[in-house]
Design a protein around this motif. Structure first.
Motif, PDB file in Angstrom:
ATOM      1  N   THR A 171       0.846  -1.198   0.000  1.00 36.84           N
ATOM      2  CA  THR A 171       0.000   0.000   0.000  1.00 36.84           C
ATOM      3  C   THR A 171       0.882   1.249   0.000  1.00 36.84           C
ATOM      4  O   THR A 171       2.081   1.176   0.272  1.00 36.84           O
ATOM      5  CB  THR A 171      -0.923   0.036   1.238  1.00 36.84           C
ATOM      6  N   GLU A 172       0.224   2.361  -0.301  1.00 34.97           N
ATOM      7  CA  GLU A 172       0.960   3.623  -0.366  1.00 34.97           C
ATOM      8  C   GLU A 172       1.668   3.945   0.943  1.00 34.97           C
ATOM      9  O   GLU A 172       2.749   4.524   0.936  1.00 34.97           O
ATOM     10  CB  GLU A 172      -0.002   4.759  -0.732  1.00 34.97           C
ATOM     11  N   SER A 173       1.060   3.559   2.076  1.00 31.78           N
ATOM     12  CA  SER A 173       1.685   3.896   3.360  1.00 31.78           C
ATOM     13  C   SER A 173       3.024   3.176   3.531  1.00 31.78           C
ATOM     14  O   SER A 173       3.913   3.652   4.219  1.00 31.78           O
ATOM     15  CB  SER A 173       0.755   3.564   4.516  1.00 31.78           C
ATOM     16  N   MET A 174       3.175   2.029   2.880  1.00 31.44           N
ATOM     17  CA  MET A 174       4.456   1.313   2.975  1.00 31.44           C
ATOM     18  C   MET A 174       5.540   2.035   2.175  1.00 31.44           C
ATOM     19  O   MET A 174       6.724   1.874   2.431  1.00 31.44           O
ATOM     20  CB  MET A 174       4.309  -0.118   2.465  1.00 31.44           C
ATOM     21  N   LEU A 175       5.111   2.793   1.171  1.00 38.00           N
ATOM     22  CA  LEU A 175       6.084   3.529   0.355  1.00 38.00           C
ATOM     23  C   LEU A 175       6.520   4.818   1.030  1.00 38.00           C
ATOM     24  O   LEU A 175       7.595   5.338   0.754  1.00 38.00           O
ATOM     25  CB  LEU A 175       5.490   3.875  -1.018  1.00 38.00           C
ATOM     26  N   SER A 176       5.678   5.319   1.923  1.00 36.05           N
ATOM     27  CA  SER A 176       5.973   6.641   2.474  1.00 36.05           C
ATOM     28  C   SER A 176       6.939   6.591   3.652  1.00 36.05           C
ATOM     29  O   SER A 176       7.279   7.599   4.232  1.00 36.05           O
ATOM     30  CB  SER A 176       4.685   7.339   2.884  1.00 36.05           C
ATOM     31  N   LYS A 177       7.382   5.397   4.019  1.00 36.42           N
ATOM     32  CA  LYS A 177       8.293   5.304   5.175  1.00 36.42           C
ATOM     33  C   LYS A 177       9.726   5.696   4.797  1.00 36.42           C
ATOM     34  O   LYS A 177      10.015   6.849   4.582  1.00 36.42           O
ATOM     35  CB  LYS A 177       8.230   3.888   5.766  1.00 36.42           C
ATOM     36  N   ASP A 178      10.609   4.734   4.695  1.00 39.81           N
ATOM     37  CA  ASP A 178      12.020   5.008   4.438  1.00 39.81           C
ATOM     38  C   ASP A 178      12.308   4.696   2.967  1.00 39.81           C
ATOM     39  O   ASP A 178      12.419   3.538   2.582  1.00 39.81           O
ATOM     40  CB  ASP A 178      12.846   4.123   5.385  1.00 39.81           C
ATOM     41  N   LEU A 179      12.414   5.718   2.145  1.00 40.09           N
ATOM     42  CA  LEU A 179      12.494   5.532   0.697  1.00 40.09           C
ATOM     43  C   LEU A 179      13.637   4.608   0.282  1.00 40.09           C
ATOM     44  O   LEU A 179      13.428   3.644  -0.436  1.00 40.09           O
ATOM     45  CB  LEU A 179      12.604   6.883  -0.028  1.00 40.09           C
ATOM     46  N   SER A 180      14.857   4.890   0.771  1.00 46.62           N
ATOM     47  CA  SER A 180      15.986   4.112   0.263  1.00 46.62           C
ATOM     48  C   SER A 180      15.907   2.652   0.708  1.00 46.62           C
ATOM     49  O   SER A 180      16.196   1.740  -0.069  1.00 46.62           O
ATOM     50  CB  SER A 180      17.316   4.744   0.659  1.00 46.62           C
ATOM     51  N   TYR A 181      15.456   2.422   1.952  1.00 45.18           N
ATOM     52  CA  TYR A 181      15.311   1.042   2.418  1.00 45.18           C
ATOM     53  C   TYR A 181      14.247   0.302   1.599  1.00 45.18           C
ATOM     54  O   TYR A 181      14.459  -0.828   1.139  1.00 45.18           O
ATOM     55  CB  TYR A 181      14.941   0.994   3.904  1.00 45.18           C
ATOM     56  N   THR A 182      13.111   0.959   1.405  1.00 50.47           N
ATOM     57  CA  THR A 182      12.009   0.317   0.688  1.00 50.47           C
ATOM     58  C   THR A 182      12.383   0.027  -0.756  1.00 50.47           C
ATOM     59  O   THR A 182      12.107  -1.059  -1.276  1.00 50.47           O
ATOM     60  CB  THR A 182      10.747   1.210   0.743  1.00 50.47           C
ATOM     61  N   VAL A 183      13.044   0.986  -1.400  1.00 45.75           N
ATOM     62  CA  VAL A 183      13.460   0.778  -2.792  1.00 45.75           C
ATOM     63  C   VAL A 183      14.408  -0.419  -2.881  1.00 45.75           C
ATOM     64  O   VAL A 183      14.277  -1.278  -3.760  1.00 45.75           O
ATOM     65  CB  VAL A 183      14.114   2.062  -3.372  1.00 45.75           C
ATOM     66  N   GLN A 184      15.330  -0.491  -1.919  1.00 46.98           N
ATOM     67  CA  GLN A 184      16.289  -1.596  -1.941  1.00 46.98           C
ATOM     68  C   GLN A 184      15.590  -2.937  -1.722  1.00 46.98           C
ATOM     69  O   GLN A 184      15.850  -3.914  -2.425  1.00 46.98           O
ATOM     70  CB  GLN A 184      17.346  -1.378  -0.857  1.00 46.98           C
ATOM     71  N   GLN A 185      14.683  -2.962  -0.742  1.00 49.53           N
ATOM     72  CA  GLN A 185      13.911  -4.175  -0.463  1.00 49.53           C
ATOM     73  C   GLN A 185      13.151  -4.625  -1.719  1.00 49.53           C
ATOM     74  O   GLN A 185      13.143  -5.791  -2.093  1.00 49.53           O
ATOM     75  CB  GLN A 185      12.918  -3.890   0.689  1.00 49.53           C
ATOM     76  N   MET A 186      12.522  -3.656  -2.399  1.00 52.00           N
ATOM     77  CA  MET A 186      11.754  -3.992  -3.597  1.00 52.00           C
ATOM     78  C   MET A 186      12.665  -4.495  -4.710  1.00 52.00           C
ATOM     79  O   MET A 186      12.337  -5.474  -5.391  1.00 52.00           O
ATOM     80  CB  MET A 186      10.940  -2.775  -4.056  1.00 52.00           C
ATOM     81  N   HIS A 187      13.826  -3.843  -4.888  1.00 55.31           N
ATOM     82  CA  HIS A 187      14.736  -4.297  -5.943  1.00 55.31           C
ATOM     83  C   HIS A 187      15.237  -5.721  -5.697  1.00 55.31           C
ATOM     84  O   HIS A 187      15.345  -6.521  -6.616  1.00 55.31           O
ATOM     85  CB  HIS A 187      15.915  -3.330  -6.099  1.00 55.31           C
TER      86      HIS A 187
END
Ligand code: C2E
Ligand code: MG
Ligand code: MG
Ligand code: MG
Length: 281
Positions: free
Chosen positions: A153-169
């Motif tokens: 969800t969008e709220s999961m994206l709004s937390k820590d951008l660099s961590y989330t992007v890395q996790q997704m990659h």
């Protein structure tokens, strides 16, 4: 000793009789008991393209309670998150997805790029062990991550951008794909949306409900569709209930449809029958 609330009440227990701590402790052991008693399972709701071809399904958890019948997710998912039990529930859902994919591969045609979506919970998505847990279950059943779409969800994206992007990659490198669920109801930062490796936006049902209103409904749906096209990702409409909504979405070039118009969420056996019916004809 415990009083169950009748009807569709939010709480399981009568709050007047017990302290909050007692209620929580009982609910927690109730969920643990239900996990051990195999009372949770996934139901499956089909997803189709605008030509009606099946493209995937969403797995939705159900609690088959011995006295309360089918308990909807909103009554226990937030509690399971609080109690730290969400990962256990997700593992049940993921195993049910794997079993379904195994059955489908034996008895039905699986279209190319067919995927089953699983809903992710906030604290689960932030877990550093998520990737290994998902992979180890898929390996048990020899299911490829390419067949799994992770709904966040969008709220999961709004937390820590660099961590989330890395996790997704890291998850994408394994083959998983990503959908943003309930899109438009959270507070996504549109300026950073492109930074996330997202494959699909899922337009929230509330916008689909209102799509026939050309002043207040349709422009929002069109905006989300255009946003997805501009970001080069696909767009799914959820909660589609009428032919009219479907034809507008088709005309506006939505890629995928999910909703009661196509089918309600079903137990795995019923889903298999449904799937065979539409792919074998
Ligand atoms: P969601 O992921 O947005 O799922 C869509 C919900 O809309 C589902 O409700 C589905 O049954 C319902 N729905 C689909 N099409 C229609 C339609 O045409 N009309 C109407 N009125 N409803 C429709 P459900 O299964 O009760 O799930 C509610 C929410 O609970 C889900 O919303 C999701 O946020 C959460 N959830 C469900 N399963 C899981 C799970 O395994 N894990 C986690 N973390 N959350 C889950
Ligand atoms: Mg089961
Ligand atoms: Mg969902
Ligand atoms: Mg949704």
């Amino acid at each position: 000793r415990t009083k169950f609330k009748g009807g569709n009440g939010y709480s399981f227990f009568d709050p007047k009789q017990q302290t909050l701590l007692e209620i929580k402790t009982e609910l927690e052991s109730e969920i643990i008991r239900a996990i051990e008693g195999d009372e949770f399972c996934a139901h499956f709701q089909p997803q189709v393209d605008v030509n009606g071809k099946v493209s995937g399904a969403e797995a939705l958890i159900r609690w088959n309670h011995p006295t309360k019948g089918l308990v909807p997710p909103y009554q226990f998912i937030p509690l399971a998150e609080q109690f730290g039990l969400i990962q256990k529930l997700q593992n049940i859902v993921l195993r049910d997805i794997c079993l379904l994919l195994k059955e489908l591969s034996k008895h039905a045609i699986i279209p190319p790029n067919y995927r089953i979506a699983i809903n992710m919970a906030q604290n689960q998505f932030n877990s550093p062990t998520l990737k290994n847990e998902l992979i180890s279950i898929l390996n048990e059943y020899q299911v490829s991550p390419h067949q799994i779409m992770l709904e966040i969800t969008e709220s999961m994206l709004s937390k820590d951008l660099s961590y989330t992007v890395q996790q997704m990659h890291e998850l994408k490198a394994q083959g998983f794909t990503f959908s943003i669920d309930d899109f438009g109801t959270g507070y996504s930062c549109l300026s950073t949306l492109h930074a996330y490796p997202v494959d699909e936006l899922k337009i929230d049902k509330s916008f689909i409900d209102n799509i026939e209103n050309v002043q207040t409904g349709l422009p929002i749906v069109e905006t989300i569709i255009n946003l997805a096209k501009n970001l080069n990702i696909s767009v799914m409409a959820e909660g589609v209930e009428t032919e009219k909504q479907f034809s507008i979405l088709k005309e506006k070039k939505t890629d995928g449809i999910q909703g009661y118009l196509v089918a309600k969420p079903m137990p795995a056996e019923d889903y298999i029958t449904w799937h065979q019916g539409v792919t074998n004809s």
